[in-house]
Structures are given as C-alpha cells and as structure tokens.
Design a protein around this motif. Structure first.
Motif, PDB file in Angstrom:
ATOM      1  N   ALA A 219       0.848  -1.205   0.000  1.00  0.00           N
ATOM      2  CA  ALA A 219       0.000   0.000   0.000  1.00  0.00           C
ATOM      3  C   ALA A 219       0.879   1.249   0.000  1.00  0.00           C
ATOM      4  O   ALA A 219       1.749   1.389  -0.858  1.00  0.00           O
ATOM      5  CB  ALA A 219      -0.967  -0.023   1.176  1.00  0.00           C
ATOM      6  N   GLY A 220       0.725   2.123   0.975  1.00  0.00           N
ATOM      7  CA  GLY A 220       1.448   3.390   0.976  1.00  0.00           C
ATOM      8  C   GLY A 220       2.927   3.294   1.277  1.00  0.00           C
ATOM      9  O   GLY A 220       3.651   4.292   1.155  1.00  0.00           O
ATOM     10  N   LYS A 221       3.408   2.122   1.654  1.00  0.00           N
ATOM     11  CA  LYS A 221       4.830   1.972   1.994  1.00  0.00           C
ATOM     12  C   LYS A 221       5.683   1.531   0.817  1.00  0.00           C
ATOM     13  O   LYS A 221       6.894   1.398   0.947  1.00  0.00           O
ATOM     14  CB  LYS A 221       4.993   0.972   3.140  1.00  0.00           C
ATOM     15  N   GLU A 240      -4.175  11.079  -2.748  1.00  0.00           N
ATOM     16  CA  GLU A 240      -5.285  10.852  -1.819  1.00  0.00           C
ATOM     17  C   GLU A 240      -6.003   9.566  -2.188  1.00  0.00           C
ATOM     18  O   GLU A 240      -6.456   9.395  -3.325  1.00  0.00           O
ATOM     19  CB  GLU A 240      -6.257  12.031  -1.877  1.00  0.00           C
ATOM     20  N   LEU A 241      -6.104   8.662  -1.214  1.00  0.00           N
ATOM     21  CA  LEU A 241      -6.773   7.392  -1.447  1.00  0.00           C
ATOM     22  C   LEU A 241      -8.266   7.609  -1.684  1.00  0.00           C
ATOM     23  O   LEU A 241      -8.953   8.202  -0.859  1.00  0.00           O
ATOM     24  CB  LEU A 241      -6.572   6.458  -0.248  1.00  0.00           C
ATOM     25  N   SER A 277      -1.202   2.572  -7.955  1.00  0.00           N
ATOM     26  CA  SER A 277      -1.449   3.848  -7.284  1.00  0.00           C
ATOM     27  C   SER A 277      -2.504   4.662  -8.026  1.00  0.00           C
ATOM     28  O   SER A 277      -3.355   5.311  -7.405  1.00  0.00           O
ATOM     29  CB  SER A 277      -0.148   4.644  -7.186  1.00  0.00           C
ATOM     30  N   ALA A 278      -2.455   4.640  -9.354  1.00  0.00           N
ATOM     31  CA  ALA A 278      -3.420   5.409 -10.140  1.00  0.00           C
ATOM     32  C   ALA A 278      -4.846   4.945  -9.875  1.00  0.00           C
ATOM     33  O   ALA A 278      -5.776   5.758  -9.808  1.00  0.00           O
ATOM     34  CB  ALA A 278      -3.089   5.295 -11.626  1.00  0.00           C
ATOM     35  N   PHE A 281      -5.980   6.108  -6.342  1.00  0.00           N
ATOM     36  CA  PHE A 281      -6.282   7.539  -6.270  1.00  0.00           C
ATOM     37  C   PHE A 281      -7.492   7.915  -7.132  1.00  0.00           C
ATOM     38  O   PHE A 281      -7.774   9.104  -7.308  1.00  0.00           O
ATOM     39  CB  PHE A 281      -5.075   8.367  -6.728  1.00  0.00           C
ATOM     40  N   SER A 282      -8.204   6.919  -7.659  1.00  0.00           N
ATOM     41  CA  SER A 282      -9.320   7.176  -8.573  1.00  0.00           C
ATOM     42  C   SER A 282     -10.591   6.506  -8.067  1.00  0.00           C
ATOM     43  O   SER A 282     -10.542   5.563  -7.283  1.00  0.00           O
ATOM     44  CB  SER A 282      -9.010   6.621  -9.971  1.00  0.00           C
ATOM     45  N   VAL A 283     -11.720   6.969  -8.548  1.00  0.00           N
ATOM     46  CA  VAL A 283     -12.968   6.224  -8.428  1.00  0.00           C
ATOM     47  C   VAL A 283     -13.077   5.397  -9.702  1.00  0.00           C
ATOM     48  O   VAL A 283     -13.303   5.932 -10.778  1.00  0.00           O
ATOM     49  CB  VAL A 283     -14.185   7.161  -8.264  1.00  0.00           C
TER      50      VAL A 283
END
Length: 307
Positions: A219-221, A240-241, A277-278, A281-283
């Motif tokens: 995840a973010g790491k 932003e998640l 990641s894309a 950060f998306s719906v």
C-alpha cells in the motif's frame, strides 16, 4: 494473448458518503456500478494500456448480462460459461473507512466447471492465463491447482493473484508471476511483515520454491519485486486514497503490459506500481494517462543482486 479467469465475478456497487450511521437513514453522495472481479479488473486495465485480452469465468442472470454488455462497450473479448443463478452484487462503501459487503455468488455445476476446463485446455500454447481471486464455495478447493495443471500440460504461462492455500499450492508449478500483499505473504510464513525490506527473504523463498517473479505490495509503503537475479524496493506516488478496490489488479496489469512491450522487469515493476497507485487515487480503475502522470514519482530505493 492474455486470458483472465474470474471464477466469481460481480457487479461492484461503489457508494460514497460522508459518514455511515448504523440504524439510521444514510444518503449517498456518489455511486458507480462496475463489472467486478480481479480477472475482469486486469482485463479492463490491460485494454486501457493497449493490450488485448479475453476474460473467462462464470456469469448468470441479469447481473451477468450487465457485465457482458459493459465489457462489450469497452471492446473486451469475453468467453464466459453461463450459469442459471444470478452473478453476485458486491457493495463497496467509501466513507471514514472502507467497508465491503460481498455476495456469495451462484451455484456452479460439475458440467459448467468442465466447460471452463475445456476452454482453458484450448488456449494457444505460449499464451498467458491470469488466475486471480477467490474460488466459489460451489467449486472444489483444488480448482486452481487443476486449472494450473492444464496450463502446464499445454505450455501456457500463468499468473496467480490469490492467498493462502490457493497461492501456496500454485508455487510448485512455476508461475510466471505471483502478487501477494504483505499480509498474505506473512500468512504463508505465519509471521507479521510490516516493512518492505522484511519481505525480501520470504519472497526469495517463494522464488526458490518455484515462483519466477514475485511482487509484494505494501500500500502506501511501497512494493517489493524479487526474482532469481535481484530484489527491488520501490517508492509509491503521493496522492489521496479514493478506493483500494482494483489496485492490486492494476499493478498486475501494468506490470504485464509493460513487460510484454519492453521485456524489462525493473521498468515493468515501476509501471505496475504506478498503475496500482493510479487506481487507488481514482474512483474506478486507472487509465494510461493517470498511470503515466504518476510514473515519474516511482523510484527504486533499494536494489540487491543475487548473482
């Protein structure tokens, strides 16, 4: 040609609201409906990256028809086995925390399972089959292993994105790629893994057991890539998640799409991390544009050679 298998697809009904209050009326701020299932997600991202695939699995009823129609509008080839009961609906609630409510899925008969086996038996030699997600309760626990044996017998490469025994039993058959997250990797070795560097020796063991390439997501790491030659740790972009749904599938799709084009595992790994990641950060799922906007932020922060 790439083929994806989604044994228990769904319509993912994604709803967003400011706060979820149990026992009270909640009003949705935004909602979307997508074809769901890990293999379907991979096919959809591959299409956005210019890579053709065909998606296999089981669908049924009005919900199954919706999935087929949706994928047809995106010009994604399908060859599903049709079953009598409705394909499930999964509800994904995005608020202070993410909550998922997943349906059980339809009953699948022995005859329908044999139809899927026949489709996989007819895949062209040299193609790639992506097996990802859970096995419906109606199918035997050995389903993955049985489908993998068909691939091995017919010279079809395969990728596995699953957890627990499904993943463990696949490793001996030399999958081209496996993608556990750090929780799933820890589960295989009955330990807790919290930092990317801690994953390397365990991923290395999976390579020694048979996996050709291993990606572990954190995840973010960041993320970790290990094969017989090297180990890499990457950063992840800052953002932003919106939703983690499909992020791992996008990582797999991004890696495969770039690897097939460039035959460079390090560049493919970075592209896969940007793709995951894309989506996060998306719906909905990543697009080529959003992936390539994030790609410059992905760097290799540690590199180890084994040869």
């Amino acid at each position: 040609m790439i083929y994806t298998v989604t044994l228990n697809p769904s319509i993912d009904y994604v709803i967003s609201l400011e706060h979820l209050q149990l026992g009270a009326l909640n009003r949705i701020e935004q909602d979307d409906k997508f074809p769901g299932g890990k293999g379907i997600n991979v096919s959809r991202v591959l299409k956005r990256l210019g890579v053709e695939s065909e998606t296999l699995g089981f669908i049924g009823g009005f919900t199954g028809a919706y999935i087929e129609q949706y994928l047809a509008t995106e010009q994604i080839a399908t060859d599903f086995v049709h079953v009598e009961e409705d394909t499930r609906i999964n509800v994904k609630v995005t608020t202070d925390v993410e909550t998922e409510i997943n349906g059980q899925g339809p009953m699948i008969t022995t005859s329908e399972y044999e139809q899927l086996q026949g489709k996989i038996r007819n895949l062209p030699q040299g193609s790639i089959l992506i097996l990802s997600g859970s096995v419906p309760a109606a199918l035997p626990e050995t389903t993955y292993e049985e489908l993998i044996k068909i691939c091995v017998a017919n010279g079809v490469k395969f990728v596995v994105d699953a957890e627990g025994d499904l993943l463990q039993k696949a490793i001996a058959y030399r999958p081209f790629l496996i993608k556990p997250n750090h929780h799933e990797l820890g589960g295989l070795f009955n330990c807790e893994i919290t930092e990317p560097a801690e994953a390397i020796p365990y991923a290395r063991q999976l390579v020694e057991q048979g996996a050709q390439n291993v990606i572990v997501s954190f995840a973010g790491k960041g993320a970790v890539f290990v094969n017989a030659k090297s180990a890499l740790i990457s950063s992840v972009p800052v953002g932003e998640l919106e939703s983690s749904v499909g992020a791992g599938d996008s990582l797999v799709a991004g890696f495969l799409a770039h690897y097939l084009q460039e035959n460079d595992v390090e560049a493919a790994f970075k592209y896969g991390v940007a793709a995951g990641s894309a989506t996060a950060f998306s719906v909905g799922l990543a697009t080529k544009k959003t992936i390539e906007q994030l790609l410059p932020q992905v760097t290799i922060i540690e590199r180890s050679e084994f040869l």
